[in-house]
Motif scaffolding. Sequence first.
Motif, PDB file in Angstrom:
ATOM      1  N   PRO B 114       0.796  -1.236   0.000  1.00 20.97           N
ATOM      2  CA  PRO B 114       0.000   0.000   0.000  1.00 20.97           C
ATOM      3  C   PRO B 114       0.829   1.288   0.000  1.00 20.97           C
ATOM      4  CG  PRO B 114      -0.038  -1.054   2.182  1.00 20.97           C
ATOM      5  CD  PRO B 114       0.643  -1.993   1.255  1.00 20.97           C
ATOM      6  N   GLN B 115       0.204   2.341  -0.538  1.00 19.34           N
ATOM      7  CA  GLN B 115       0.742   3.679  -0.337  1.00 19.34           C
ATOM      8  C   GLN B 115       0.474   4.015   1.132  1.00 19.34           C
ATOM      9  OE1 GLN B 115       0.135   8.226  -1.956  1.00 19.34           O
ATOM     10  NE2 GLN B 115      -1.675   6.941  -1.967  1.00 19.34           N
ATOM     11  N   ILE B 116       1.549   4.285   1.879  1.00 21.31           N
ATOM     12  CA  ILE B 116       1.370   4.674   3.273  1.00 21.31           C
ATOM     13  C   ILE B 116       2.162   5.948   3.496  1.00 21.31           C
ATOM     14  CG2 ILE B 116       1.776   4.068   5.709  1.00 21.31           C
ATOM     15  CD1 ILE B 116       1.455   1.158   5.024  1.00 21.31           C
ATOM     16  N   GLY B 117       1.496   7.000   3.895  1.00 22.29           N
ATOM     17  CA  GLY B 117       2.218   8.228   4.216  1.00 22.29           C
ATOM     18  C   GLY B 117       1.541   9.468   3.673  1.00 22.29           C
ATOM     19  N   VAL B 145      -3.499   5.888   3.247  1.00 21.51           N
ATOM     20  CA  VAL B 145      -3.191   4.466   3.404  1.00 21.51           C
ATOM     21  C   VAL B 145      -4.094   3.743   2.420  1.00 21.51           C
ATOM     22  CG1 VAL B 145      -3.225   2.474   4.923  1.00 21.51           C
ATOM     23  CG2 VAL B 145      -2.749   4.696   5.878  1.00 21.51           C
TER      24      VAL B 145
END
Lengths: 254, 203
Positions: B114-117, B145
């Motif tokens: 996942p894209q986290i941030g 997220v």
Amino acid sequence: MTTKRIIPCLDMTEGKVVKGIQFVSFRDAGDPVQLAKQYSDNEADELVFLDITATVKNRPILLNVVAKTAKEVNIPFSVGGGIRSVSDMQLILRAGADKVSVNTGAVTNPALITECANAFGSQCVVLSLDAKKVAPNRWNAFINGGTLDSGLSAVDWAKEAVRRGAGEILLTSIDMDGTKKGFNLELTRTVSRAVSVPVIASGGAGSMQDFADVFQTGEADAALAASLFHFGDLSIPELKRYLSEQNISIRRDV
Amino acid sequence: MITIIDYGLGNIGSVLNTFESLGVSCAVSSDPVVVGSAATLLLPGVGAAGVGMQNLKARGLDTVIRNRIQQGVPFIGFCLGLQLLFEYSEEADTPCLGVLKGKVVKFGAQNKVPQIGWNTVTVSTQNPQAVRLFNGIPNSEFYFVNSYYPEPTDPEIIAATTQYGCTFTSAVAYKNIFATQFHPEKSSTAGRILLTNFIKEIL
């Protein structure tokens, strides 16, 4: 692209932050909720709580801290320490944490990662991986607070944890931890390249340059430090200004 | 009064804390009768599309939400609460609410998933409602997220976009619907400004 995250870590025991906090402005220097709010208001991108004693006896105190922090802080935060079951994790998430980190509990029972990811989603399952060099180019995962070699290769364990559903890896270099000589760039880069999920580098931060190095050379997605921030050696806004000047993508508060 | 829809997923506590700190009273409910008469609806979401739709249906909430939105009641959605508005999600091959035309697709493997941030959210200046909602924060970072993102059929509904290997729709604003792929409740000052704008604009 996402910005590189700066994460202060609060090590707690019996509901108090330990590892020497020297913020003189606090009436109760060890109050994790006040500290969390202070960091949240001063450009921290995320917070990590580690309950370093993590006994079942302490769990109600921890849950209370989590619930109070969730009311005060509007950035994401994770909680770890002594997580052994889906119900442990559920209690912490219900109290208001966004993520839970697992370490020893996952090494002794890898299915824990799968079960937690299925129950709550990969995004809230963080593998906390304490790695120590045991031979050239070989790091092993250590458990029980870094005291016991699991025998597992850190890189292989990271890959397996991701395959089982871990959404992020909090990677601590036992060799560098507390030295202030910089993050373990080789370890961080190796793990970061081996997995498809974000890696948070931890252990060894001593200067602003160390953070630039772990992002640029270590290929970390986030960097964590404790005493460096707690002692006031380095403020997060100051660090972020520096990193921005190094052309590293960083969030500045509006 | 905002009614937060409880469908067994999502960080309801955080959403509740955030709105209460902004002085807005909230109720949490999984009762289709309560949701069916709510003045403002909020669909939070941390979790998977398949389970999300299943839980909504099991509680008899899918039809109620659809009807309420069509009746013009203000609706807010966060993350999965945005994705479920579309017709279909690639995640577990899930037919969704179909309030908005389009589908939800997975990020390519060129980036970490996942894209986290925190990522930059750029307002779509052609969407006047979006301009008002992102007033003061037209190009700020918000906390994400997600592994999936929406692809609306109608570009007019796009309120903001974000880059992550591709340019994707990170917020929609259309009539009474306002929903974000990111989490304003976890996005520090920028999140508070956005929600304050929303409260002023809609409530």
